[in-house]
Design a protein around this motif. Structure first.
Motif, PDB file in Angstrom:
ATOM      1  N   CYS A   1      41.648  27.976  13.185  1.00  0.00           N
ATOM      2  CA  CYS A   1      40.419  28.033  13.966  1.00  0.00           C
ATOM      3  C   CYS A   1      40.652  27.314  15.282  1.00  0.00           C
ATOM      4  CB  CYS A   1      39.255  27.429  13.174  1.00  0.00           C
ATOM      5  SG  CYS A   1      39.467  25.689  12.760  1.00  0.00           S
ATOM      6  N   SER A   2      39.591  27.051  15.985  1.00  0.00           N
ATOM      7  CA  SER A   2      39.678  26.318  17.243  1.00  0.00           C
ATOM      8  C   SER A   2      38.875  25.027  17.126  1.00  0.00           C
ATOM      9  CB  SER A   2      39.133  27.169  18.389  1.00  0.00           C
ATOM     10  OG  SER A   2      37.746  27.378  18.205  1.00  0.00           O
ATOM     11  N   ILE A   3      39.095  24.133  18.049  1.00  0.00           N
ATOM     12  CA  ILE A   3      38.274  22.924  18.103  1.00  0.00           C
ATOM     13  C   ILE A   3      36.818  23.321  18.306  1.00  0.00           C
ATOM     14  CG2 ILE A   3      37.768  20.859  19.489  1.00  0.00           C
ATOM     15  CD1 ILE A   3      40.113  20.566  17.489  1.00  0.00           C
ATOM     16  N   ALA A   4      36.572  24.373  19.082  1.00  0.00           N
ATOM     17  CA  ALA A   4      35.195  24.850  19.276  1.00  0.00           C
ATOM     18  C   ALA A   4      34.567  25.268  17.944  1.00  0.00           C
ATOM     19  CB  ALA A   4      35.172  26.005  20.273  1.00  0.00           C
ATOM     20  N   ASP A   5      35.341  25.897  17.061  1.00  0.00           N
ATOM     21  CA  ASP A   5      34.823  26.275  15.740  1.00  0.00           C
ATOM     22  C   ASP A   5      34.446  25.034  14.935  1.00  0.00           C
ATOM     23  OD1 ASP A   5      35.288  29.034  16.197  1.00  0.00           O
ATOM     24  OD2 ASP A   5      37.323  28.896  15.370  1.00  0.00           O
TER      25      ASP A   5
ATOM     26  N   TYR B   1      41.440  16.454  22.027  1.00  0.00           N
ATOM     27  CA  TYR B   1      41.726  17.550  21.093  1.00  0.00           C
ATOM     28  C   TYR B   1      41.790  18.885  21.831  1.00  0.00           C
ATOM     29  CZ  TYR B   1      41.192  14.750  16.839  1.00  0.00           C
ATOM     30  OH  TYR B   1      41.358  13.841  15.834  1.00  0.00           O
ATOM     31  N   ARG B   2      40.823  19.128  22.710  1.00  0.00           N
ATOM     32  CA  ARG B   2      40.798  20.385  23.464  1.00  0.00           C
ATOM     33  C   ARG B   2      42.041  20.518  24.352  1.00  0.00           C
ATOM     34  NH1 ARG B   2      35.772  18.655  25.063  1.00  0.00           N
ATOM     35  NH2 ARG B   2      34.275  18.966  23.404  1.00  0.00           N
ATOM     36  N   ALA B   3      42.461  19.423  24.984  1.00  0.00           N
ATOM     37  CA  ALA B   3      43.644  19.456  25.852  1.00  0.00           C
ATOM     38  C   ALA B   3      44.910  19.745  25.044  1.00  0.00           C
ATOM     39  CB  ALA B   3      43.781  18.139  26.609  1.00  0.00           C
ATOM     40  N   LEU B   4      45.048  19.118  23.881  1.00  0.00           N
ATOM     41  CA  LEU B   4      46.211  19.372  23.026  1.00  0.00           C
ATOM     42  C   LEU B   4      46.221  20.815  22.535  1.00  0.00           C
ATOM     43  CD1 LEU B   4      46.224  16.033  21.021  1.00  0.00           C
ATOM     44  CD2 LEU B   4      48.040  16.838  22.548  1.00  0.00           C
ATOM     45  N   GLU B   5      45.041  21.322  22.211  1.00  0.00           N
ATOM     46  CA  GLU B   5      44.934  22.718  21.782  1.00  0.00           C
ATOM     47  C   GLU B   5      45.310  23.656  22.932  1.00  0.00           C
ATOM     48  OE1 GLU B   5      41.681  25.468  19.437  1.00  0.00           O
ATOM     49  OE2 GLU B   5      40.913  23.967  20.838  1.00  0.00           O
TER      50      GLU B   5
ATOM     51  N   VAL C   1      36.186   9.742  17.987  1.00  0.00           N
ATOM     52  CA  VAL C   1      36.739  11.070  18.227  1.00  0.00           C
ATOM     53  C   VAL C   1      36.706  11.383  19.720  1.00  0.00           C
ATOM     54  CG1 VAL C   1      36.442  13.532  17.779  1.00  0.00           C
ATOM     55  CG2 VAL C   1      36.074  11.874  15.945  1.00  0.00           C
ATOM     56  N   ASN C   2      37.847  11.781  20.250  1.00  0.00           N
ATOM     57  CA  ASN C   2      37.969  12.154  21.656  1.00  0.00           C
ATOM     58  C   ASN C   2      38.131  13.671  21.717  1.00  0.00           C
ATOM     59  OD1 ASN C   2      38.805  12.727  24.269  1.00  0.00           O
ATOM     60  ND2 ASN C   2      39.949  10.820  24.473  1.00  0.00           N
TER      61      ASN C   2
END
Length: 140
Positions: free
Chosen positions: A7-11, A44-48, A39-40
Motif C-alpha cells: 500500500c502507500s503511506i496515504a493508504d 515516511y512520505r519522502a522515503l516512499e 511519527v514523522n
C-alpha cells in the motif's frame, strides 16, 4: 477477513482507526532510549517517494489491523541491497488472524522482488514479536 497488501503511506493515513493503532503501537513498542513515539509522516512520505520505503498494510475493510515498513537500500560496506524493517505491528485484537505472519511473508517477498539479499528485523527480547520470531526458524 484480513487483506494484507502493499500500500502507500496515504493508504495507512486514510485508515479511520490510525490514531488508535498508533497509540497501541506506541504503548507496546516503546524504546526507552528513544523516548516517546513521534511519527514523522513527512519523512515516511519522502522515503516512499525515493523508492526506499515499501509500506505493507493489513486491513479489515477500511480499518488498519497492522503494518510492516521495509526499507530497501544498498549497503555501502557490502555493495548489496538489504531490507530493514523500520516498523512492524499488529493490533492486539487482530493477532489471532495471522495478520502478523502474513505481513512478514509479504515483506520477505517484497524484499526479494526488489533484489534484497536479506531482511533484517529486530525486536525487544521480552516483546511479543520476539516470541513469534523464535518460532519462525528462518530468523536468528
Amino acid at each position: 477477513m484480513i487483506n494484507v497488501r502493499r500500500c502507500s503511506i496515504a493508504d495507512i493515513e486514510a485508515a479511520p482507526n490510525l490514531a488508535a493503532v498508533l497509540a497501541e503501537y506506541g504503548a507496546e513498542c516503546a524504546q526507552p532510549e528513544l523516548g516517546a513515539s513521534r511519527v514523522n509522516a513527512d519523512a515516511y512520505r519522502a522515503l516512499e517517494a525515493a523508492g526506499i520505503l515499501h509500506p505493507i498494510g493489513a486491513f479489515r475493510g477500511v480499518l488498519l489491523a497492522g503494518f510492516i515498513f521495509p526499507l530497501v537500500v544498498t549497503l555501502p560496506h557490502y555493495g548489496v541491497a538489504t531490507a530493514t524493517v523500520e516498523s512492524y505491528f499488529v493490533a492486539r485484537s487482530e493477532r489471532a488472524s495471522n495478520a502478523g505472519l502474513k505481513l512478514l511473508a509479504l515483506a520477505e517477498e517484497t524484499a526479494r522482488g526488489l533484489g534484497a539479499k536479506a531482511l533484517i528485523l529486530s525486536a525487544p527480547v521480552s516483546g511479543a514479536l520476539a516470541s513469534v520470531l523464535r518460532a519462525v526458524r528462518s530468523y536468528r
